[in-house]
Design an enzyme around this catalytic site. Structure first.
Site, PDB file in Angstrom:
ATOM      1  N   THR A  78     -14.119  -4.492  -1.651  1.00 31.10           N
ATOM      2  CA  THR A  78     -13.817  -3.814  -0.388  1.00 31.10           C
ATOM      3  C   THR A  78     -15.136  -3.588   0.341  1.00 31.10           C
ATOM      4  O   THR A  78     -16.194  -3.573  -0.291  1.00 31.10           O
ATOM      5  CB  THR A  78     -13.166  -2.440  -0.646  1.00 31.10           C
ATOM      6  OG1 THR A  78     -14.111  -1.647  -1.372  1.00 31.10           O
ATOM      7  CG2 THR A  78     -11.901  -2.571  -1.458  1.00 31.10           C
TER       8      THR A  78
ATOM      9  N   GLU B 188      -7.332  -5.408  -0.681  1.00 27.64           N
ATOM     10  CA  GLU B 188      -6.472  -5.017  -1.816  1.00 27.64           C
ATOM     11  C   GLU B 188      -5.131  -5.734  -1.812  1.00 27.64           C
ATOM     12  O   GLU B 188      -4.364  -5.613  -2.758  1.00 27.64           O
ATOM     13  CB  GLU B 188      -6.215  -3.495  -1.779  1.00 27.64           C
ATOM     14  CG  GLU B 188      -7.433  -2.642  -2.065  1.00 27.64           C
ATOM     15  CD  GLU B 188      -8.258  -2.324  -0.821  1.00 27.64           C
ATOM     16  OE1 GLU B 188      -8.143  -3.080   0.181  1.00 27.64           O
ATOM     17  OE2 GLU B 188      -9.012  -1.347  -0.832  1.00 27.64           O
TER      18      GLU B 188
ATOM     19  N   LYS C 148      -6.862  14.960  15.134  1.00 27.24           N
ATOM     20  CA  LYS C 148      -5.815  15.978  15.075  1.00 27.24           C
ATOM     21  C   LYS C 148      -6.172  17.082  16.056  1.00 27.24           C
ATOM     22  O   LYS C 148      -7.143  17.804  15.853  1.00 27.24           O
ATOM     23  CB  LYS C 148      -5.706  16.521  13.649  1.00 27.24           C
ATOM     24  CG  LYS C 148      -4.285  16.824  13.295  1.00 27.24           C
ATOM     25  CD  LYS C 148      -4.083  16.947  11.811  1.00 27.24           C
ATOM     26  CE  LYS C 148      -2.586  17.004  11.525  1.00 27.24           C
ATOM     27  NZ  LYS C 148      -2.302  17.327  10.157  1.00 27.24           N
TER      28      LYS C 148
ATOM     29  N   TRP D  15      -1.203  14.770  15.726  1.00 26.32           N
ATOM     30  CA  TRP D  15      -1.973  13.541  15.642  1.00 26.32           C
ATOM     31  C   TRP D  15      -1.984  12.828  16.992  1.00 26.32           C
ATOM     32  O   TRP D  15      -0.946  12.689  17.643  1.00 26.32           O
ATOM     33  CB  TRP D  15      -1.350  12.589  14.611  1.00 26.32           C
ATOM     34  CG  TRP D  15      -1.810  12.877  13.224  1.00 26.32           C
ATOM     35  CD1 TRP D  15      -2.882  13.631  12.862  1.00 26.32           C
ATOM     36  CD2 TRP D  15      -1.217  12.402  12.008  1.00 26.32           C
ATOM     37  NE1 TRP D  15      -2.994  13.653  11.497  1.00 26.32           N
ATOM     38  CE2 TRP D  15      -1.995  12.910  10.946  1.00 26.32           C
ATOM     39  CE3 TRP D  15      -0.124  11.588  11.715  1.00 26.32           C
ATOM     40  CZ2 TRP D  15      -1.712  12.646   9.618  1.00 26.32           C
ATOM     41  CZ3 TRP D  15       0.162  11.319  10.385  1.00 26.32           C
ATOM     42  CH2 TRP D  15      -0.614  11.834   9.354  1.00 26.32           C
TER      43      TRP D  15
HETATM   44  P1  AMP Z   1     -10.497  -5.068   4.655  1.00 28.67           P
HETATM   45  O1  AMP Z   1     -10.084  -4.729   3.292  1.00 28.67           O
HETATM   46  O2  AMP Z   1     -11.977  -5.048   4.855  1.00 28.67           O
HETATM   47  O3  AMP Z   1      -9.885  -6.353   5.107  1.00 28.67           O
HETATM   48  O4  AMP Z   1      -9.959  -3.929   5.625  1.00 28.67           O
HETATM   49  C1  AMP Z   1      -8.593  -3.600   5.679  1.00 28.67           C
HETATM   50  C2  AMP Z   1      -8.342  -2.671   6.839  1.00 28.67           C
HETATM   51  O5  AMP Z   1      -8.572  -3.346   8.075  1.00 28.67           O
HETATM   52  C3  AMP Z   1      -6.923  -2.197   6.949  1.00 28.67           C
HETATM   53  O6  AMP Z   1      -6.655  -1.119   6.076  1.00 28.67           O
HETATM   54  C4  AMP Z   1      -6.836  -1.797   8.409  1.00 28.67           C
HETATM   55  O7  AMP Z   1      -7.384  -0.509   8.638  1.00 28.67           O
HETATM   56  C5  AMP Z   1      -7.712  -2.821   9.081  1.00 28.67           C
HETATM   57  N1  AMP Z   1      -6.882  -3.890   9.638  1.00 28.67           N
HETATM   58  C6  AMP Z   1      -6.642  -5.104   9.125  1.00 28.67           C
HETATM   59  N2  AMP Z   1      -5.843  -5.824   9.934  1.00 28.67           N
HETATM   60  C7  AMP Z   1      -5.554  -5.037  10.995  1.00 28.67           C
HETATM   61  C8  AMP Z   1      -4.760  -5.174  12.176  1.00 28.67           C
HETATM   62  N3  AMP Z   1      -4.121  -6.294  12.456  1.00 28.67           N
HETATM   63  N4  AMP Z   1      -4.683  -4.120  13.008  1.00 28.67           N
HETATM   64  C9  AMP Z   1      -5.347  -2.968  12.765  1.00 28.67           C
HETATM   65  N5  AMP Z   1      -6.116  -2.772  11.678  1.00 28.67           N
HETATM   66  C10 AMP Z   1      -6.214  -3.791  10.803  1.00 28.67           C
END
Ligand code: AMP
Length: 548
Positions: free
Chosen positions: A194, A341, A450, A455
Site C-alpha cells: 500500500t 488490497e 464534519k 458530513w
Molecule cells: P491504492 O491502494 O493506492 O490503489 O489506493 C486505493 C484508494 O484510492 C481507494 O481506497 C480510494 O480512496 C482511491 N480510489 C481508487 N479509485 C478511485 C476512484 N475511482 N474514485 C475515487 N477514489 C478512488
C-alpha cells in the site's frame, strides 16, 4: 457429499502464460524505449524470454516462494517478470519508484526481496537504498537506454542469452525441463505494498488464484471488456496495484499490449495512442486531465478513432472530465475503483439497462460514480458502530468489501483493525450506495469534513468546482473551527491564463448545495500536493491551511 470428479486444475499464472504461447503466439508486445523508439516482440518471444528469465533466476539460486523485486517503468521486461516469476513458483514484488528511497528500502527489506530487476535509468534511485536491503543477493539491470552496466549488477539481456528455450511439442505446456509448473492456486504470485500515507506501507500478497480470477472477471464486457482484437495501453504503472491487472487481462485474451515506458506526458501518450491504434488505455485522472487539456488545445492534431474506452481510476474522475471527453472528442471514459488490497479492481461504472432508459443525465450520473461491484466482489457500507446503512443513495458510511481477490490480512498481520470479525475489509472510503447498487465515494475516511456533526462530501464539492471553466483542479479539505468543529476550504489550481474570484466560485456552487456545505474560503495554489500514487495529499493542505 457427491464426488463430482471434476479436475482439480489450479488457477495459475502458468496457464495464462501457456495459453498466450499456444493460442496467441503472434500477438504483439510494443514497448517505448527511453530514446522514444519502439521495440516490438510477439507473445511467443515474450514466453521464451520469460522462460529464459526463470532459468537464469533458478541458476542464481532463486527458488519457490522467493521474492523477486522490480524497479521499472512499464515495458516488456517488466511483463516478462510478471509472467515468468510466478510461473516458476517465485513471487514478483513491484517496487514503487515514486516513493522516497528510505520507504522503498523499508519495503524491499520487509518483503525479504532476494533479487531485483532494475532499469538502468533508475539506478541512481536504487543506489540510494540498495545497501539497506539485507536480503538482496542479485541485481539484474535492464539497459534499454544503451548505457554501461553499473557496478555490481548483472546484465538482464546477457543472463537471458545464456539460457536456451526448452524443446517442446506444440500446444500447452509447460514441457519437461521447463522451470515453469502449475503452482498451487493459493500460492503467492505477486506482492504489492500500500502507498502508506498513514503509518508504514503494508504488504498484500496476491495468490495465483486471485490474480487469475481477477483477470477473468475484469475481462467481462461490462467491466473492462478486453478481447483479442484490442490494443491495450496500461499507462497506470506496473509498480502500482499490478497495473490494475491489465498485463494479465491483456495476456489471457491475447490482446496487443503497448507499454509507454518512461514517457508519460500527454503529447507522448497521444502520439503513441495514435501510432499504435490503441483501443483501450487506463490511468489515473491526472494523466487524463493533461490529455484532455492537450486535446482541447489542439482538437484536430491526433486521430484517436480506434479508441474504444479509457479507464480512469485511482482517484475520482470528475464528471466534467467524463463529459468533456465525450462531448468535445467523442471519447468514452470508464470509471473504476479499486485498491491495492483488492488486487485491485472492485467496482466499475457500467450502465445498467434500466439506468440507460432514464436518459443522458442518469447515464452521466452512473458513469461518474465509482460504479457497480464486479462479480464476486460484495459491498456494504456501515456507520461508526458497524451498523449496515441503507442503499438509498444518500446515507454515507464506510465502504467494506469482500471477495476472492480481497486481502484477508496484510503480510505479517499488520493493520488488523482494517479487517472485521465477520470477514470484510474496511476500505477507509466513505460512500453512499444507491438502490441500483452504484457506489459513490464522498471522501476518504481520514479526509472527511464534519461540520456541526454533519458530513460534507469534499468529492462532491471538488467535482462541482472542477466543472467551472477556469478551474483545472480542486481539493476540498477541513479547517479547524471553534464553532462547527470543522469547515470546508477549497484549494484551487487555475487553468493557464485564467482568473476567477472567490465570489464567482461561490456563485457557481450555490445552486447545487445546501448553504453549510459551501467552502468558507478558497486558496489559490500552483499545484495540489499529491501522494506517490497521484492522489490528493489533503493532510498536507490541512497542515498548511487548516489550522484555525
Ligand atoms: P491504492 O491502494 O493506492 O490503489 O489506493 C486505493 C484508494 O484510492 C481507494 O481506497 C480510494 O480512496 C482511491 N480510489 C481508487 N479509485 C478511485 C476512484 N475511482 N474514485 C475515487 N477514489 C478512488
Amino acid at each position: 457429499m457427491l464426488d463430482t470428479r471434476m479436475m482439480p486444475f489450479s488457477l495459475s499464472v502458468t496457464h495464462l502464460l501457456e495459453r498466450g504461447r499456444a493460442i496467441h503466439p503472434g500477438s504483439e508486445v510494443v514497448s517505448r524505449l527511453p530514446d522514444k523508439s519502439l521495440h516490438r516482440q510477439t507473445y511467443r518471444d515474450t514466453y521464451e524470454r520469460s522462460e529464459r528469465l526463470a532459468k537464469a533466476l533458478t541458476r542464481l539460486g532463486i527458488g519457490r516462494g522467493d521474492r523477486v523485486a522490480t524497479l521499472s517503468w512499464n515495458h516488456r521486461q517488466h511483463l516478462e517478470a510478471y509472467l515468468g516469476v510466478p510461473a516458476m513458483g517465485a513471487v514478483v514484488h513491484t517496487l514503487n519508484l515514486r516513493l522516497f528511497p528510505a520507504e522503498i528500502g523499508y519495503i524491499a527489506n520487509h518483503a525479504d526481496d532476494k533479487a531485483v530487476i532494475v532499469d538502468r535509468t533508475l539506478f541512481p534511485l536504487f543506489e540510494k537504498f540498495r545497501h539497506e536491503v539485507k536480503s538482496l543477493r542479485h541485481v539484474l539491470c535492464v539497459r534499454d537506454d544503451g548505457g554501461p552496466l553499473p557496478d555490481g549488477a548483472l546484465d538482464y539481456e546477457v543472463l537471458l542469452a545464456e539460457e536456451a528455450p526448452t524443446a517442446r511439442p506444440d500446444g500447452f505446456g509447460p514441457p519437461a525441463g521447463s522451470p515453469f509448473f502449475h503452482p498451487d492456486e493459493q500460492a503467492a504470485a505477486m506482492v504489492c505494498y500500500t502507498s502508506g500515507t498513514t503509518g508504514n506501507p503494508k504488504g498484500v500478497a496476491y495468490t495465483h488464484r486471485s490474480t487469475v480470477l481477477h483477470a477473468l472477471v475484469a475481462s467481462m464486457r461490462d467491466n473492462l471488456g478486453v478481447g483479442a482484437d484490442d490494443v491495450v495501453m496500461p499507462v497506470v504503472p506496473m509498480f502500482h496495484a499490478a497495473a490494475w491487472g491489465l498485463p494479465y487481462v491483456a495476456w489471457v485474451n491475447g490482446a496487443k499490449v503497448v507499454f509507454p515506458g518512461p514517457h508519460l506526458d500527454p503529447e507522448s501518450l497521444l502520439d503513441l495512442m495514435q501510432a499504435e491504434r490503441v483501443t483501450f488505455a487506463a490511468g489515473v485522472p491526472t494523466i487524463w486531465n493533461g490529455i484532455l487539456a492537450k486535446l482541447d488545445a489542439e482538437p484536430k492534431r491526433w486521430d484517436l478513432s480506434a479508441m474504444r474506452t479509457m479507464v480512469i481510476g485511482g482517484s475520482a474522475a470528475p464528471p466534467a472530465m467524463i463529459r468533456g471527453f465525450a462531448e468535445r472528442h467523442g471519447l468514452l471514459v470508464t470509471h473504476a475503483w479499486g485498491m491495492t488490497e483488492t488486487n485491485p479492481l472492485g467496482t466499475v461504472a457500467s450502465v445498467k439497462a434500466n439506468v440507460a432508459e432514464r436518459g443522458a443525465d442518469a447515464v452521466l450520473h452512473a458513469r461518474s460514480s465509482q460504479g457497480l461491484p464486479v462479480a464476486f466482489v460484495e459491498t456494504r457500507h456501515v456507520d461508526e458502530r458497524g451498523a449496515i446503512m441503507p442503499w438509498d443513495g444518500k446515507t454515507m458510511g464506510e465502504l467494506e468489501v469482500r471477495g476472492p481477490w480481497v486481502a484477508r490480512s496484510y503480510m505479517g498481520d499488520e493493520g488488523p483493525d482494517r479487517f472485521t470479525a465477520d470477514g470484510w475489509f474496511k476500505t477507509g472510503d466513505v460512500v453512499t450506495i444507491d438502490g441500483d447498487g452504484y457506489v459513490r465515494i464522498t471522501d476518504r475516511s481520514k479526509d472527511v469534513i464534519k461540520s456541526g456533526g454533519e458530513w460534507i462530501s469534499s468529492v462532491a464539492l471538488e467535482n462541482a468546482l472542477m466543472s467551472h471553466p477556469s478551474v483545472l483542479e480542486a481539493a476540498v479539505f477541513a479547517r479547524e473551527d471553534s464553532k462547527w468543529g470543522e469547515r470546508p476550504v477549497a484549494a484551487i489550481v487555475l487553468r493557464p491564463d485564467q482568473e476567477v474570484t472567490e465570489k464567482e466560485l461561490e456563485g457557481h456552487l450555490a445552486p447545487h448545495f445546501v448553504k453549510y456545505w459551501l467552502p468558507d474560503s478558497y486558496v489559490f495554489v500552483p499545484e495540489i500536493p499529491r501522494t506517490s500514487t497521484g492522489k490528493f495529499l489533503k493532510s498536507k493542505l490541512r497542515e498548511e491551511y487548516g489550522k484555525s
